[in-house]
Design a protein around this motif. Sequence first.
Motif, PDB file in Angstrom:
ATOM      1  N   UNK A 118      32.375 -22.417  29.571  1.00  0.00           N
ATOM      2  CA  UNK A 118      31.851 -23.671  30.374  1.00  0.00           C
ATOM      3  C   UNK A 118      31.543 -22.782  31.294  1.00  0.00           C
ATOM      4  N   UNK A 119      29.383 -22.606  31.690  1.00  0.00           N
ATOM      5  CA  UNK A 119      28.895 -22.359  32.286  1.00  0.00           C
ATOM      6  C   UNK A 119      29.359 -22.159  33.702  1.00  0.00           C
ATOM      7  N   UNK A 120      30.065 -22.898  34.418  1.00  0.00           N
ATOM      8  CA  UNK A 120      30.250 -22.398  35.725  1.00  0.00           C
ATOM      9  C   UNK A 120      31.939 -21.357  35.496  1.00  0.00           C
ATOM     10  N   UNK A 121      32.456 -21.195  34.535  1.00  0.00           N
ATOM     11  CA  UNK A 121      33.238 -20.310  34.594  1.00  0.00           C
ATOM     12  C   UNK A 121      33.121 -18.963  34.097  1.00  0.00           C
ATOM     13  N   UNK A 122      32.062 -19.072  33.600  1.00  0.00           N
ATOM     14  CA  UNK A 122      31.224 -17.300  33.224  1.00  0.00           C
ATOM     15  C   UNK A 122      30.366 -17.082  34.557  1.00  0.00           C
ATOM     16  N   UNK A 123      29.656 -17.967  35.759  1.00  0.00           N
ATOM     17  CA  UNK A 123      29.518 -17.563  36.609  1.00  0.00           C
ATOM     18  C   UNK A 123      30.397 -17.003  37.570  1.00  0.00           C
ATOM     19  N   UNK A 124      31.661 -17.251  37.438  1.00  0.00           N
ATOM     20  CA  UNK A 124      32.918 -17.268  38.221  1.00  0.00           C
ATOM     21  C   UNK A 124      32.707 -15.757  37.633  1.00  0.00           C
ATOM     22  N   UNK A 125      33.686 -15.605  36.869  1.00  0.00           N
ATOM     23  CA  UNK A 125      33.628 -14.942  36.136  1.00  0.00           C
ATOM     24  C   UNK A 125      32.513 -13.000  36.477  1.00  0.00           C
ATOM     25  N   UNK A 126      31.186 -13.253  36.520  1.00  0.00           N
ATOM     26  CA  UNK A 126      29.960 -12.726  36.524  1.00  0.00           C
ATOM     27  C   UNK A 126      30.195 -12.130  37.880  1.00  0.00           C
ATOM     28  N   UNK A 127      30.531 -12.753  38.847  1.00  0.00           N
ATOM     29  CA  UNK A 127      30.596 -12.760  40.339  1.00  0.00           C
ATOM     30  C   UNK A 127      31.761 -11.560  40.747  1.00  0.00           C
ATOM     31  N   UNK A 128      32.845 -12.077  39.736  1.00  0.00           N
ATOM     32  CA  UNK A 128      33.840 -10.833  40.435  1.00  0.00           C
ATOM     33  C   UNK A 128      33.460  -9.806  39.546  1.00  0.00           C
ATOM     34  N   UNK A 129      32.760  -9.838  38.736  1.00  0.00           N
ATOM     35  CA  UNK A 129      32.330  -8.171  38.417  1.00  0.00           C
ATOM     36  C   UNK A 129      31.301  -7.861  38.553  1.00  0.00           C
ATOM     37  N   UNK A 130      30.508  -8.643  39.200  1.00  0.00           N
ATOM     38  CA  UNK A 130      29.286  -8.018  40.075  1.00  0.00           C
ATOM     39  C   UNK A 130      29.047  -6.620  40.445  1.00  0.00           C
ATOM     40  N   UNK A 131      27.772  -6.275  40.036  1.00  0.00           N
ATOM     41  CA  UNK A 131      27.691  -4.110  40.230  1.00  0.00           C
ATOM     42  C   UNK A 131      26.692  -4.705  39.804  1.00  0.00           C
ATOM     43  N   UNK A 132      25.675  -4.385  41.175  1.00  0.00           N
ATOM     44  CA  UNK A 132      24.282  -4.305  41.223  1.00  0.00           C
ATOM     45  C   UNK A 132      23.543  -3.472  40.620  1.00  0.00           C
ATOM     46  N   UNK A 133      24.095  -1.613  41.328  1.00  0.00           N
ATOM     47  CA  UNK A 133      24.016  -0.317  40.668  1.00  0.00           C
ATOM     48  C   UNK A 133      23.721  -0.371  38.900  1.00  0.00           C
ATOM     49  N   UNK A 134      25.129  -1.324  38.166  1.00  0.00           N
ATOM     50  CA  UNK A 134      24.459  -1.203  36.919  1.00  0.00           C
ATOM     51  C   UNK A 134      23.024  -1.942  36.449  1.00  0.00           C
ATOM     52  N   UNK A 135      22.697  -2.710  37.419  1.00  0.00           N
ATOM     53  CA  UNK A 135      21.313  -3.296  36.629  1.00  0.00           C
ATOM     54  C   UNK A 135      20.419  -1.903  36.622  1.00  0.00           C
ATOM     55  N   UNK A 136      19.896  -2.263  35.842  1.00  0.00           N
ATOM     56  CA  UNK A 136      18.764  -0.940  35.213  1.00  0.00           C
ATOM     57  C   UNK A 136      17.645  -1.131  36.293  1.00  0.00           C
TER      58      UNK A 136
END
Length: 306
Positions: A278-296
């Motif tokens: 479900x998108x809400x759970x996907x976003x929660x996982x994305x937030x937990x793993x979020x790392x700005x340094x990986x953005x190109x």
Amino acid sequence: MLFNNPPPTPPLHKEGDNRMAYVGRFAPSPTGPLHFGSLITAVASYCEAKAHQGTWLVRIEDTDIPRIYPGSESHILHCIEAFGFQPDAEIIFQKDRLDLYEDVIQQLHQLKLVYACQCTRKMLGSNHIYAGTCRDLALPFEQQAIRVKVEDVEICFDDALQGRHCSQLAHELGDFVLKRRDGIINYQLAVVVDDYLQGITHVVRGADLLDNTERQIYLGQLLDYPRLSYMHLPLAMNNQGQKLSKQNMAQALDLNQAPALLAQAIRALNQPVVELDHPKRMLQQAIAQWDVSLIPHRTTLHGIYL
């Protein structure tokens, strides 16, 4: 401050609760339905705010009323819900706030920082640098464009992804428009006023808006508003090397494909893979793993997008 004049009184009180250290926003324009590039911006702004335990707001930037595409505002609202985003305050619409922008123009007028301009596009021709033709004419404000006086100062900022950017607005642009002859409030003014009133601290948006930033910083300094932090994201490109945009007929987001599209947007930002859910759970996982340094750290993304 750029001038010795006292700054204009801020227009009304700031809205909402500004105790959070980080206040971000997603501010789409309803000139067409949201597309995949818009989703990348929404994901990045949301995850960045939430990873900082901050507030995430949504603002519909619809001051250019003649350009509003029928049904696009409804599509934006449905997308926010379908993709699992949860704004932390009521969504605002700029077309309901025109009096606020007019108040700020009047404040600037009282300080002699703006003036009326009768120049038409035909009169200006191909010259994109305004020469100040009307600056000293003291024209009445009715049915004229309103320009802000740009002084000869360098405006610089350090973007979280794109590095340091500087501009000499007086030489590269000249006095720019805050209100058009037809009464439409310019984007540059509305965004600065609303970012202040909403207590925005961090702006995450597409690199196509990078060149607008010095103008907005300049206006903020004239109004004595706090300085913001900026992150300009690389733009998703189509197979023809054009950025995904409404003008280039980018495909509207399919709400029925929300999980798959959300996963693709997270991958586009070079973030760790999330489970298809479900998108809400996907976003929660994305937030937990979020790392700005990986953005190109570039302005465009090629090859894998819609």
